[in-house]
Every structure is written in structure tokens, then in C-alpha cells.
Write a protein that holds these residues in place. Sequence first.
Motif, PDB file in Angstrom:
ATOM      1  N   ALA A   1      -8.695  15.210  -4.905  1.00 44.87           N
ATOM      2  CA  ALA A   1      -7.973  15.374  -3.585  1.00 44.87           C
ATOM      3  C   ALA A   1      -6.370  14.310  -3.772  1.00 44.87           C
ATOM      4  CB  ALA A   1      -7.472  15.671  -2.074  1.00 44.87           C
ATOM      5  N   GLY A   2      -5.724  14.283  -3.481  1.00 41.19           N
ATOM      6  CA  GLY A   2      -3.957  13.579  -3.737  1.00 41.19           C
ATOM      7  C   GLY A   2      -2.710  13.674  -3.258  1.00 41.19           C
ATOM      8  N   ILE A   3      -2.204  11.986  -2.719  1.00 45.60           N
ATOM      9  CA  ILE A   3      -1.351  12.113  -1.082  1.00 45.60           C
ATOM     10  C   ILE A   3      -0.561  11.311  -1.593  1.00 45.60           C
ATOM     11  CG2 ILE A   3      -3.053  10.254  -0.323  1.00 45.60           C
ATOM     12  CD1 ILE A   3      -1.846  12.069   1.957  1.00 45.60           C
ATOM     13  N   SER A   4       0.888  11.526  -1.523  1.00 46.35           N
ATOM     14  CA  SER A   4       1.901  11.314  -2.156  1.00 46.35           C
ATOM     15  C   SER A   4       2.236   9.678  -1.010  1.00 46.35           C
ATOM     16  CB  SER A   4       3.181  11.940  -1.491  1.00 46.35           C
ATOM     17  OG  SER A   4       3.501  12.283  -0.598  1.00 46.35           O
ATOM     18  N   TRP A   5       3.006   8.743  -1.783  1.00 45.19           N
ATOM     19  CA  TRP A   5       3.083   7.599  -0.546  1.00 45.19           C
ATOM     20  C   TRP A   5       3.769   8.117   0.396  1.00 45.19           C
ATOM     21  CZ3 TRP A   5       7.041   8.508  -5.229  1.00 45.19           C
ATOM     22  CH2 TRP A   5       6.641   8.314  -6.121  1.00 45.19           C
TER      23      TRP A   5
ATOM     24  N   GLY B   1       3.635  12.553   2.697  1.00 42.61           N
ATOM     25  CA  GLY B   1       4.385  13.844   3.110  1.00 42.61           C
ATOM     26  C   GLY B   1       4.027  15.053   2.126  1.00 42.61           C
ATOM     27  N   SER B   2       3.450  14.512   1.230  1.00 41.82           N
ATOM     28  CA  SER B   2       2.620  15.135  -0.096  1.00 41.82           C
ATOM     29  C   SER B   2       1.190  15.496  -0.500  1.00 41.82           C
ATOM     30  CB  SER B   2       3.125  15.622  -1.947  1.00 41.82           C
ATOM     31  OG  SER B   2       4.761  15.765  -0.933  1.00 41.82           O
ATOM     32  N   THR B   3      -0.005  16.479  -0.453  1.00 45.55           N
ATOM     33  CA  THR B   3      -0.512  16.554  -0.912  1.00 45.55           C
ATOM     34  C   THR B   3      -1.571  17.291  -2.159  1.00 45.55           C
ATOM     35  OG1 THR B   3      -1.689  17.627   0.654  1.00 45.55           O
ATOM     36  CG2 THR B   3      -1.380  15.517   1.803  1.00 45.55           C
ATOM     37  N   ASP B   4      -2.554  17.138  -2.271  1.00 47.42           N
ATOM     38  CA  ASP B   4      -2.827  17.738  -3.355  1.00 47.42           C
ATOM     39  C   ASP B   4      -4.642  18.356  -3.097  1.00 47.42           C
ATOM     40  OD1 ASP B   4      -2.855  18.362  -7.249  1.00 47.42           O
ATOM     41  OD2 ASP B   4      -3.663  20.132  -5.376  1.00 47.42           O
TER      42      ASP B   4
ATOM     43  N   PHE C   1       0.637  -1.296   0.207  1.00 45.60           N
ATOM     44  CA  PHE C   1       0.141   0.067  -0.090  1.00 45.60           C
ATOM     45  C   PHE C   1       0.837   1.262   0.013  1.00 45.60           C
ATOM     46  CE2 PHE C   1      -3.487   2.480   0.711  1.00 45.60           C
ATOM     47  CZ  PHE C   1      -3.137   3.750   1.648  1.00 45.60           C
ATOM     48  N   SER C   2       1.741   1.273   0.762  1.00 47.04           N
ATOM     49  CA  SER C   2       2.858   2.670   0.885  1.00 47.04           C
ATOM     50  C   SER C   2       3.232   2.973  -0.899  1.00 47.04           C
ATOM     51  CB  SER C   2       3.517   2.339   2.176  1.00 47.04           C
ATOM     52  OG  SER C   2       4.443   1.112   1.907  1.00 47.04           O
ATOM     53  N   ARG C   3       3.330   1.727  -1.345  1.00 46.92           N
ATOM     54  CA  ARG C   3       3.893   1.893  -3.070  1.00 46.92           C
ATOM     55  C   ARG C   3       2.981   2.883  -3.521  1.00 46.92           C
ATOM     56  NH1 ARG C   3       7.365  -3.656  -3.885  1.00 46.92           N
ATOM     57  NH2 ARG C   3       8.336  -3.308  -2.006  1.00 46.92           N
ATOM     58  N   TYR C   4       1.674   3.115  -2.881  1.00 44.75           N
ATOM     59  CA  TYR C   4       0.839   3.151  -4.563  1.00 44.75           C
ATOM     60  C   TYR C   4       0.809   5.377  -3.470  1.00 44.75           C
ATOM     61  CZ  TYR C   4       0.174  -0.946  -6.525  1.00 44.75           C
ATOM     62  OH  TYR C   4       0.284  -2.082  -6.686  1.00 44.75           O
ATOM     63  N   VAL C   5       0.549   5.953  -4.611  1.00 53.56           N
ATOM     64  CA  VAL C   5      -0.406   7.219  -4.240  1.00 53.56           C
ATOM     65  C   VAL C   5      -2.174   6.959  -4.206  1.00 53.56           C
ATOM     66  CG1 VAL C   5      -0.965   9.419  -6.066  1.00 53.56           C
ATOM     67  CG2 VAL C   5       1.281   8.728  -6.282  1.00 53.56           C
TER      68      VAL C   5
ATOM     69  N   ALA D   1       4.213   8.343  -9.626  1.00 58.88           N
ATOM     70  CA  ALA D   1       3.984   9.936  -8.368  1.00 58.88           C
ATOM     71  C   ALA D   1       3.263  10.798  -8.608  1.00 58.88           C
ATOM     72  CB  ALA D   1       5.408  10.177  -8.383  1.00 58.88           C
ATOM     73  N   ALA D   2       3.046  11.319  -9.710  1.00 56.46           N
ATOM     74  CA  ALA D   2       2.092  12.651 -10.012  1.00 56.46           C
ATOM     75  C   ALA D   2       0.691  12.416  -8.862  1.00 56.46           C
ATOM     76  CB  ALA D   2       2.200  12.665 -11.110  1.00 56.46           C
ATOM     77  N   LEU D   3       0.124  13.178  -8.551  1.00 51.37           N
ATOM     78  CA  LEU D   3      -0.904  13.238  -7.749  1.00 51.37           C
ATOM     79  C   LEU D   3      -1.852  13.313  -8.426  1.00 51.37           C
ATOM     80  CD1 LEU D   3      -0.064  15.560  -4.581  1.00 51.37           C
ATOM     81  CD2 LEU D   3       0.340  13.277  -4.779  1.00 51.37           C
ATOM     82  N   ARG D   4      -1.764  13.952  -9.598  1.00 48.88           N
ATOM     83  CA  ARG D   4      -2.766  14.679 -10.479  1.00 48.88           C
ATOM     84  C   ARG D   4      -2.532  13.409 -11.331  1.00 48.88           C
ATOM     85  NH1 ARG D   4      -6.081  19.897 -10.386  1.00 48.88           N
ATOM     86  NH2 ARG D   4      -4.932  20.408  -7.358  1.00 48.88           N
ATOM     87  N   GLY D   5      -3.663  13.461 -12.939  1.00 52.83           N
ATOM     88  CA  GLY D   5      -3.331  12.714 -14.057  1.00 52.83           C
ATOM     89  C   GLY D   5      -4.088  11.232 -13.182  1.00 52.83           C
TER      90      GLY D   5
END
Length: 121
Positions: A49-53, A56-59, A29-33, A102-106
Motif C-alpha cells: 500500500a502507498g499513501i500521499s503526502w 488524501g490518496s491511497t493505493d 515527513f509530510s513531504r514524503y510519500v 508523487a507516485a504511490l507505486r514504483g
Amino acid sequence: QVQVVESGGGLVQAGGSLRLSCAASGRTFSRYVMGWFRQAPGKEREFVAGISWTGGSTDHADFAKGRFTISRDNAKNTVYLQMNSLEPEDTAVYYCAAKGKAALRGEYDYWGQGTQVTVSS
């Protein structure tokens, strides 16, 4: 591959709050955006909304900023969407999604079945 299942939707009055949860299968699970999307009747699906692995990063989409917050707990294989100050315009089916890029969108690769959120005025 990962499977995701949403929960936490329901009926709430305008101004109220809901927290959506998305439980994911698998040990990676931790490998998925992770992301949340929504689709209202007669409208196209849109990014929420999106969140990184690591989390630490959100959008957040513009309409979500200041009201919605995405978070994740990798120990529980779960991602959340806290929604506050809900408006009738937030009524939609909310979907959880996952991807390995890695991209939170798309584009996202894996999707849940969705959970209905209805906000009454």
C-alpha cells in the motif's frame, strides 16, 4: 533524507488483526510519500500500500483491498498499516518506505529494517 523504523509485527492466528507502525525522523515527513511492502520467504518483495503526502490518496494492492488500510498522522511522523482478516499467506517481513516523488507505486528511496508478521493457521 528520512529514516524510518517499523514496529508492531508479531505472531497472530488466521483471521486476526495487527497494526503496523512506521515512525519517521525529520521535520519534513509530510513531504514524503509513504509505502508498505512485504517479502515472504523465497519470494520477491511486493507492494502492499502507498499513501500521499497529505493522506488524501491511497493505493492498495489487490490482495490488500478490503483487508488492509494504510493511514498516516503527519503530526506524529507516523504511518500505519491496519491489517485485518489475516491469512497464513500474509506471513512476511513488512517494510516501510519513503520517497519524495508523487507516485504511490514504483521505486522508493528510503527503507526501514522490516518487521516480521507471522500468521498461523
